[in-house]
Enzyme design. Structure first.
Site, PDB file in Angstrom:
ATOM      1  CG  ASP A   1     -12.805   5.380   6.736  1.00 43.61           C
ATOM      2  OD1 ASP A   1     -14.019   5.634   6.540  1.00 43.61           O
ATOM      3  OD2 ASP A   1     -11.948   5.445   5.831  1.00 43.61           O
TER       4      ASP A   1
ATOM      5  CE  LYS B   1      -3.670   2.256   2.678  1.00 42.73           C
ATOM      6  NZ  LYS B   1      -4.743   2.061   3.653  1.00 42.73           N
TER       7      LYS B   1
HETATM    8  P1  ADP Z   1      -7.496   3.726   1.519  1.00 40.58           P
HETATM    9  O1  ADP Z   1      -6.857   4.073   2.812  1.00 40.58           O
HETATM   10  O2  ADP Z   1      -6.954   4.568   0.438  1.00 40.58           O
HETATM   11  O3  ADP Z   1      -8.993   3.678   1.588  1.00 40.58           O
HETATM   12  P2  ADP Z   1      -7.454   0.833   1.748  1.00 40.58           P
HETATM   13  O4  ADP Z   1      -6.472   0.302   2.732  1.00 40.58           O
HETATM   14  O5  ADP Z   1      -8.865   0.903   2.218  1.00 40.58           O
HETATM   15  O6  ADP Z   1      -6.983   2.241   1.176  1.00 40.58           O
HETATM   16  O7  ADP Z   1      -7.353  -0.070   0.440  1.00 40.58           O
HETATM   17  C1  ADP Z   1      -8.060   0.239  -0.734  1.00 40.58           C
HETATM   18  C2  ADP Z   1      -8.498  -1.038  -1.411  1.00 40.58           C
HETATM   19  O8  ADP Z   1      -7.366  -1.846  -1.714  1.00 40.58           O
HETATM   20  C3  ADP Z   1      -9.390  -1.909  -0.543  1.00 40.58           C
HETATM   21  O9  ADP Z   1     -10.737  -1.575  -0.691  1.00 40.58           O
HETATM   22  C4  ADP Z   1      -9.090  -3.298  -1.053  1.00 40.58           C
HETATM   23  O10 ADP Z   1      -9.860  -3.573  -2.192  1.00 40.58           O
HETATM   24  C5  ADP Z   1      -7.643  -3.219  -1.480  1.00 40.58           C
HETATM   25  N1  ADP Z   1      -6.752  -3.723  -0.418  1.00 40.58           N
HETATM   26  C6  ADP Z   1      -6.178  -3.005   0.574  1.00 40.58           C
HETATM   27  N2  ADP Z   1      -5.414  -3.782   1.369  1.00 40.58           N
HETATM   28  C7  ADP Z   1      -5.496  -5.025   0.856  1.00 40.58           C
HETATM   29  C8  ADP Z   1      -4.914  -6.278   1.223  1.00 40.58           C
HETATM   30  N3  ADP Z   1      -4.104  -6.411   2.275  1.00 40.58           N
HETATM   31  N4  ADP Z   1      -5.233  -7.364   0.477  1.00 40.58           N
HETATM   32  C9  ADP Z   1      -6.051  -7.244  -0.593  1.00 40.58           C
HETATM   33  N5  ADP Z   1      -6.610  -6.102  -0.987  1.00 40.58           N
HETATM   34  C10 ADP Z   1      -6.348  -4.985  -0.282  1.00 40.58           C
HETATM   35 MG    MG Z   2     -10.133   2.398   2.648  1.00 40.94          MG
END
Ligand code: ADP
Ligand code: MG
Length: 468
Positions: free
Chosen positions: A226, A121
């Protein structure tokens, strides 16, 4: 902005040296003066200019000549520094497809040497608004790019720290693997965001699990802030994993009750609408009358016993300090005051130059707001952070070879950490006393002045240079 890791293929170690020099310069400059980049990178035969041009071409830097000639890192440049460090640490070897676009992040699949897929991420604060409680539109308008990088780094650090702590306490979260700059590497969750799910076999059970998570978090002293269908993943067995923690707060936060109620309400609302769950209940009031109540009103924040608290202690252990917490919380609240502390460029710049020379790219994880008094110390501390920092390349399938890297150097750098800390601290003291002996200019970040008169100190530093 697209993350094209193939560009890594074309970057030399000089490119990374200059990129790192800009990163270091951004500790105390919004736009890092070209002259300072030259000094920090100190490439032979004026090589920095050519490298800057190359970095600009790949959009890893942004050029700004509105006030003076200078550069700043773009998110892409920051991405590459983080990716390179993580590759050198052996965290992963290739970057795959993008699997998520969050409000303020991009998520990619990455693969380890043995083929295990992980999620990476990259935080991108400033792209949209953060999950603001108050509006901070004004704040956004006035903040400069390097603050976003700094805040993204804090968000990543916070997310990683929470992830580790939550995992240790048995919460269903991705497993935290590593963190560098604005980048968090974690296990890949098998499943889909709940928002994509149209039907559930057992909506009541899933609902109860999710509400149970909010309660358990509160018992452990935390509120997600959130907690909604975008940040809950569900797999084919209807197992829930919660993600996305940079905005979490302690139950002792002054707005804790409001955040808690909002999280609870989000879940009720979603299940009511999407799965047609009904929460109407009847209770008997004091007069013996039957009254309709909403189940959410029975989930009372104040009645949850919060005696499993672990927040402060365990987060500090993960490297997320109280100051980091305060900084990012201030930001989330939208009331960060403009950091107006002017910089004593002589001191800070010279220490940056010396840190670069001492440790080269490793250990650079900068972009902090530095207080006047703290600045030299923090600069030195940058050298203590153990980022990797050797050159890596990407193949067509985004395999990040480490050709042109110098792994031996990397390893020996790790071994020599203690020695390095000692020597940096010595160097810091030296730099401070040199700066104190010399003139002490107080200028704003934007008004870079060429600093002559430090030639003796600089030439001494130049002599200490070690190659990358
Ligand atoms: P933000 O903080 O920008 O909202 P998120 O952590 O919610 O980011 O991640 C955005 C999207 O990425 C999630 O809705 C999911 O679909 C995907 N995602 C995030 N972390 C993972 C993970 N560990 N494994 C698989 N998909 C992930
Ligand atoms: Mg998110």
């Amino acid at each position: 902005m697209k993350l094209d890791v193939n560009i890594l293929r074309y970057l030399s170690k000089e490119d990374f040296r200059v990129l790192t020099a800009v990163e270091m310069g951004m500790r105390n400059h919004e736009i890092v003066p070209s002259e300072l980049i030259h000094r920090i990178a100190s490439l032979k035969h004026g090589g920095t200019y050519k490298v800057l041009k190359n970095l600009l071409k790949h959009k890893l830097l942004h050029h700004d000549s509105s006030k003076y000639d200078g550069f700043r890192l773009t998110y892409l440049g920051y991405d590459f520094l983080a990716i390179k460090t993580l590759v050198n640490r052996g965290v992963f070897v290739s970057v795959g497809r993008q699997i998520g676009v969050g409000k303020e992040s991009d998520i990619f699949e990455v693969a380890t040497e043995d083929g295990t897929l992980l999620a990476m991420k990259l935080h991108r604060l400033g792209r949209v608004s953060f999950r603001a409680v108050k509006s901070k539109r004004d704040y956004l308008r006035h903040r400069s790019n390097y603050n976003w990088l700094y805040l993204s780094r804090l968000a990543a650090l916070k997310e990683f720290a929470f992830m580790k702590a939550l995992e240790e306490h048995g919460f269903p979260v991705p497993s935290g693997v590593d963190c560098n700059r604005h980048c968090v590497v974690m296990s890949l969750v098998q499943g889909y965001p709940l928002v994509q799910v149209k039907q559930l076999q057992n909506p009541e059970t899933v609902f109860e699990t999710i509400i149970g998570l909010i309660v358990r978090l509160a018992e452990h002293g935390l509120i997600h802030c959130d907690f909604n269908e975008f940040n809950l993943m569900i797999d084919d067995d209807e197992k829930i994993t919660m993600i996305d923690f940079p905005q979490m707060v302690s139950v002792s936060h002054r707005n804790a009750q409001m955040y808690f109620d909002r999280d609870v309400e989000c879940v009720f609302k979603f299940f009511r609408k999407r799965f047609d769950l009904s929460f109407q209940e009847y209770t008997v009031d004091a007069d013996g009358e039957e009254v309709e109540t909403d189940e959410s009103s029975r989930l009372c924040f104040s009645s949850i016993s919060k005696d499993a608290g672990f927040l402060d202690k365990e987060l500090a252990a993960s490297g997320f300090s109280r100051k980091d917490q305060e900084d990012i919380e201030k930001f989330i609240e939208g009331d960060i005051e403009e950091n107006t502390s002017d910089t004593d460029e002589g001191t800070a710049d010279d220490v940056c130059v010396s840190v670069m020379n001492e440790r080269n790219i490793e250990g650079v994880d900068s972009l902090q707001f530095l207080d006047q008094d703290e600045r030299p110390l923090d600069c030195a501390e940058a050298g203590e952070l153990e980022d990797g920092g050797q050159h890596c390349q990407a193949g067509e399938s985004s395999v990040l070879d480490t050709e042109n890297t110098n792994d031996e150097e990397d390893e020996s750098a790790d071994e020599n950490d203690a020695k390095l800390v000692k020597s940096l601290s010595k160097q810091r003291k030296h730099a401070i006393s040199t700066a104190h002996r010399g003139r002490r200019t107080t200028t704003s970040r934007n008004s870079y002045k060429d600093k002559g008169g430090k030639s003796s100190y600089n030439s001494k530093i130049q002599k200490q240079l070690c190659n990358w």
